[in-house]
Design an enzyme around this catalytic site. Structure first.
Site, PDB file in Angstrom:
ATOM      1  N   SER A 112       3.120   4.102 -12.737  1.00  0.00           N
ATOM      2  CA  SER A 112       4.392   3.535 -12.972  1.00  0.00           C
ATOM      3  C   SER A 112       4.456   3.619 -14.498  1.00  0.00           C
ATOM      4  O   SER A 112       3.487   2.915 -15.324  1.00  0.00           O
ATOM      5  CB  SER A 112       4.327   2.160 -12.416  1.00  0.00           C
ATOM      6  OG  SER A 112       5.669   1.326 -13.030  1.00  0.00           O
ATOM      7  N   TYR A 135       1.802  -6.556 -11.240  1.00  0.00           N
ATOM      8  CA  TYR A 135       1.923  -5.250 -10.794  1.00  0.00           C
ATOM      9  C   TYR A 135       1.694  -4.043 -11.855  1.00  0.00           C
ATOM     10  O   TYR A 135       1.222  -3.287 -11.625  1.00  0.00           O
ATOM     11  CB  TYR A 135       3.603  -5.105 -10.412  1.00  0.00           C
ATOM     12  CG  TYR A 135       3.981  -3.479 -10.141  1.00  0.00           C
ATOM     13  CD1 TYR A 135       3.575  -3.020  -8.901  1.00  0.00           C
ATOM     14  CD2 TYR A 135       4.909  -2.710 -10.873  1.00  0.00           C
ATOM     15  CE1 TYR A 135       4.184  -1.665  -8.397  1.00  0.00           C
ATOM     16  CE2 TYR A 135       5.181  -1.591 -10.679  1.00  0.00           C
ATOM     17  CZ  TYR A 135       4.648  -1.032  -9.365  1.00  0.00           C
ATOM     18  OH  TYR A 135       5.247   0.307  -9.295  1.00  0.00           O
ATOM     19  N   LYS A 173      14.419  -1.751   0.332  1.00  0.00           N
ATOM     20  CA  LYS A 173      13.632  -2.329  -1.045  1.00  0.00           C
ATOM     21  C   LYS A 173      14.519  -3.820  -1.404  1.00  0.00           C
ATOM     22  O   LYS A 173      13.843  -4.494  -2.096  1.00  0.00           O
ATOM     23  CB  LYS A 173      13.367  -1.542  -2.019  1.00  0.00           C
ATOM     24  CG  LYS A 173      12.333  -0.543  -1.666  1.00  0.00           C
ATOM     25  CD  LYS A 173      11.903   0.508  -2.790  1.00  0.00           C
ATOM     26  CE  LYS A 173      10.932  -0.336  -3.921  1.00  0.00           C
ATOM     27  NZ  LYS A 173      10.437   0.486  -5.047  1.00  0.00           N
ATOM     28  N   LYS A 175      16.022  -6.191  -3.151  1.00  0.00           N
ATOM     29  CA  LYS A 175      16.102  -6.549  -4.441  1.00  0.00           C
ATOM     30  C   LYS A 175      15.356  -5.683  -5.277  1.00  0.00           C
ATOM     31  O   LYS A 175      15.619  -5.610  -6.634  1.00  0.00           O
ATOM     32  CB  LYS A 175      15.804  -8.078  -4.924  1.00  0.00           C
ATOM     33  CG  LYS A 175      16.905  -9.055  -4.395  1.00  0.00           C
ATOM     34  CD  LYS A 175      16.643 -10.478  -4.859  1.00  0.00           C
ATOM     35  CE  LYS A 175      17.782 -11.222  -4.531  1.00  0.00           C
ATOM     36  NZ  LYS A 175      17.446 -12.690  -4.568  1.00  0.00           N
TER      37      LYS A 175
HETATM   38  N1  LIG Z   1      10.584   3.061  -7.095  1.00  0.00           N
HETATM   39  C1  LIG Z   1      10.132   3.262  -8.298  1.00  0.00           C
HETATM   40  O1  LIG Z   1      11.238   3.236  -8.988  1.00  0.00           O
HETATM   41  C2  LIG Z   1       8.843   3.276  -8.911  1.00  0.00           C
HETATM   42  C3  LIG Z   1       8.599   3.265  -9.989  1.00  0.00           C
HETATM   43  C4  LIG Z   1       7.455   3.623 -10.298  1.00  0.00           C
HETATM   44  C5  LIG Z   1       6.379   3.474  -9.503  1.00  0.00           C
HETATM   45  N2  LIG Z   1       6.494   3.479  -8.271  1.00  0.00           N
HETATM   46  C6  LIG Z   1       5.431   3.719  -7.416  1.00  0.00           C
HETATM   47  O2  LIG Z   1       5.810   4.553  -6.290  1.00  0.00           O
HETATM   48  C7  LIG Z   1       5.116   4.142  -5.194  1.00  0.00           C
HETATM   49  C8  LIG Z   1       5.859   4.244  -3.908  1.00  0.00           C
HETATM   50  O3  LIG Z   1       7.076   3.137  -4.162  1.00  0.00           O
HETATM   51  P1  LIG Z   1       8.302   3.182  -3.287  1.00  0.00           P
HETATM   52  O4  LIG Z   1       9.419   3.001  -4.583  1.00  0.00           O
HETATM   53  O5  LIG Z   1       8.321   4.158  -2.404  1.00  0.00           O
HETATM   54  O6  LIG Z   1       8.056   1.673  -2.843  1.00  0.00           O
HETATM   55  P2  LIG Z   1       8.116   1.035  -1.336  1.00  0.00           P
HETATM   56  O7  LIG Z   1       7.767  -0.315  -1.262  1.00  0.00           O
HETATM   57  O8  LIG Z   1       9.504   1.754  -0.588  1.00  0.00           O
HETATM   58  O9  LIG Z   1       6.940   1.872  -0.604  1.00  0.00           O
HETATM   59  C9  LIG Z   1       5.618   1.439  -0.528  1.00  0.00           C
HETATM   60  C10 LIG Z   1       5.022   1.581   0.817  1.00  0.00           C
HETATM   61  O10 LIG Z   1       3.685   1.317   0.976  1.00  0.00           O
HETATM   62  C11 LIG Z   1       3.480   0.494   2.030  1.00  0.00           C
HETATM   63  N3  LIG Z   1       2.317  -0.364   1.863  1.00  0.00           N
HETATM   64  C12 LIG Z   1       2.148  -1.189   1.010  1.00  0.00           C
HETATM   65  N4  LIG Z   1       0.916  -1.767   1.103  1.00  0.00           N
HETATM   66  C13 LIG Z   1       0.208  -0.948   1.851  1.00  0.00           C
HETATM   67  C14 LIG Z   1      -1.048  -1.171   2.141  1.00  0.00           C
HETATM   68  N5  LIG Z   1      -2.107  -1.876   1.604  1.00  0.00           N
HETATM   69  N6  LIG Z   1      -1.584  -0.121   3.086  1.00  0.00           N
HETATM   70  C15 LIG Z   1      -0.598   0.771   3.723  1.00  0.00           C
HETATM   71  N7  LIG Z   1       0.666   0.770   3.015  1.00  0.00           N
HETATM   72  C16 LIG Z   1       0.989  -0.071   2.380  1.00  0.00           C
HETATM   73  C17 LIG Z   1       4.849  -0.204   2.224  1.00  0.00           C
HETATM   74  O11 LIG Z   1       4.825  -0.659   3.523  1.00  0.00           O
HETATM   75  C18 LIG Z   1       5.800   0.811   1.980  1.00  0.00           C
HETATM   76  O12 LIG Z   1       6.334   1.750   2.951  1.00  0.00           O
HETATM   77  C19 LIG Z   1       4.199   2.986  -5.376  1.00  0.00           C
HETATM   78  O13 LIG Z   1       2.827   3.132  -5.658  1.00  0.00           O
HETATM   79  C20 LIG Z   1       4.848   2.326  -6.646  1.00  0.00           C
HETATM   80  O14 LIG Z   1       4.324   1.727  -7.418  1.00  0.00           O
HETATM   81  C21 LIG Z   1       7.839   3.313  -7.781  1.00  0.00           C
END
Ligand SMILES: NC(=O)c1ccc[n+]([C@@H]2O[C@H](COP(=O)([O-])OP(=O)(O)OC[C@H]3O[C@@H](n4cnc5c(N)ncnc54)[C@H](O)[C@@H]3O)[C@@H](O)[C@H]2O)c1
Length: 311
Positions: A112, A135, A173, A175
């Site tokens: 991230s 985080y 997601k 908030k």
């Molecule tokens: N959305 C963004 O702007 C953004 C920015 C930077 C990084 N990220 C990273 O991208 C990745 C995806 O993020 P996202 O936005 O799709 O979030 P999201 O919360 O929609 O997806 C995360 C998924 O992981 C699952 N999860 C959480 N803990 C788990 C575990 N222990 N075992 C199995 N599944 C688990 C959740 O149920 C969810 O489906 C993450 O690693 C996040 O840190 C996202």
């Protein structure tokens, strides 16, 4: 080719899983559904293992993959429980890394832009690392840990530092969804969208379809490494509202309020030179096109017309 997608019921993971299937991959998802939703997996035909990456018995449950996309994480940046965050994000990653190396699978994982904290723009991969919350620290730890492993596996591991991702499948997601989605909901309620004074703060907003493309590009990376995934351009909060007004055919004016945060990153913008060169990745959508595409998708989904509460 067989792919494993962790966090495959989430925003980005589901988009990756569905695109991989479309391209002919056999896909297995691991997701504990802590935040993800089945709604993101309508149309998915592969296997879903509804377990945590911390607990799943890889050897008995998970088919041997050629490639792994690790998206599972606690993604709510306001959670301050450090032990929980590091267990879920770092220890979960560590298990996936071991599993991937054991099977000689290529591992692409989500880091991230949070690792840069409020460091100067443009953010460059090897400079200004300054995580400001648990985080961001968990992602920083993943990157730091993996750099040494990459020396042993120079061709196998790719970390992607996503900037601000927006687009279809982020609705669960609430908030923690993108600012673009929050402002869209306010406008759908007929309210003027609320942003910090005076809307000039910039973020590198990248469309989820481009993030999926970056993940696919990572499969072809020339070497292991950690790379920014942004557009290389900062878009101001005022510009977000302008793009949403265009997409919705409305004329809402921004309502400005004082920024309550003592420290606030007023300018994020990814330096994309390494990603361009090593991954061959460059974002395709310009910002207004992306917002238009997204608004078109939102407007076609009746269920998101009931706004979630937005503070
Ligand atoms: N959305 C963004 O702007 C953004 C920015 C930077 C990084 N990220 C990273 O991208 C990745 C995806 O993020 P996202 O936005 O799709 O979030 P999201 O919360 O929609 O997806 C995360 C998924 O992981 C699952 N999860 C959480 N803990 C788990 C575990 N222990 N075992 C199995 N599944 C688990 C959740 O149920 C969810 O489906 C993450 O690693 C996040 O840190 C996202």
């Amino acid at each position: 080719m067989r792919a494993l997608v962790t966090g495959g019921a989430g925003f980005i993971g589901s988009q990756i899983a569905l695109e991989l299937e479309r391209l002919g991959f056999k896909v297995t998802i691991i997701d504990n559904f802590s935040t993800g939703t089945f709604k993101n997996l309508i149309g998915f035909k592969g296997e879903v293992i509804a377990e945590s990456v911390l607990d799943v018995d890889f050897d008995s449950r998970v088919p041997k993959p050629n490639v792994i996309f690790h998206e599972a994480a606690i993604t709510d940046t306001t959670i301050m429980d450090q032990k929980f965050m590091i267990q879920e994000n770092f220890e979960g990653f560590h298990r996936i890394l071991e599993f991937g190396l054991k099977h000689k699978a290529r591992l692409v994982y989500a880091s991230s832009a949070g690792v840069y904290g409020n460091s100067e723009s443009p953010q460059v991969e090897d400079k200004g690392l300054n995580p400001l919350n648990p985080y961001a620290f968990s992602k920083y730890l993943m990157d730091q840990f993996v750099y040494d492993v990459m020396k042993l596996y120079p061709n196998v591991i790719v970390g992607l530092r996503y900037f601000n991702v927006f687009g279809p499948h982020e609705q669960h997601k609430e908030k923690a969804a993108s600012m673009i989605y929050q402002l869209y909901l306010q406008m759908k309620e007929g309210k003027n969208p609320r942003i910090f004074k005076f809307g000039e703060q910039k973020r590198d907003h990248i469309y989820v379809k481009d993030v999926v493309r970056a993940n696919l590009a990572a499969l072809e990376a020339k070497r292991s490494g950690v790379f920014n995934v942004g557009t290389g351009r900062g878009t101001s909060f005022n510009e977000l509202i302008e793009a949403l007004n265009e997409g919705l055919g409305t004329k809402f004016e921004p309502e400005y309020f004082d920024n309550p945060y003592a420290f606030y990153q007023n300018d994020t913008r990814a330096e994309m030179a390494s990603s361009n060169k090593i991954l061959g990745f460059k974002s395709k959508y310009n910002f207004k096109e992306a917002v238009k595409d997204y608004v078109g998708w939102l407007e076609s989904k009746a269920e998101v017309q009931t706004p979630i509460s937005v503070s």
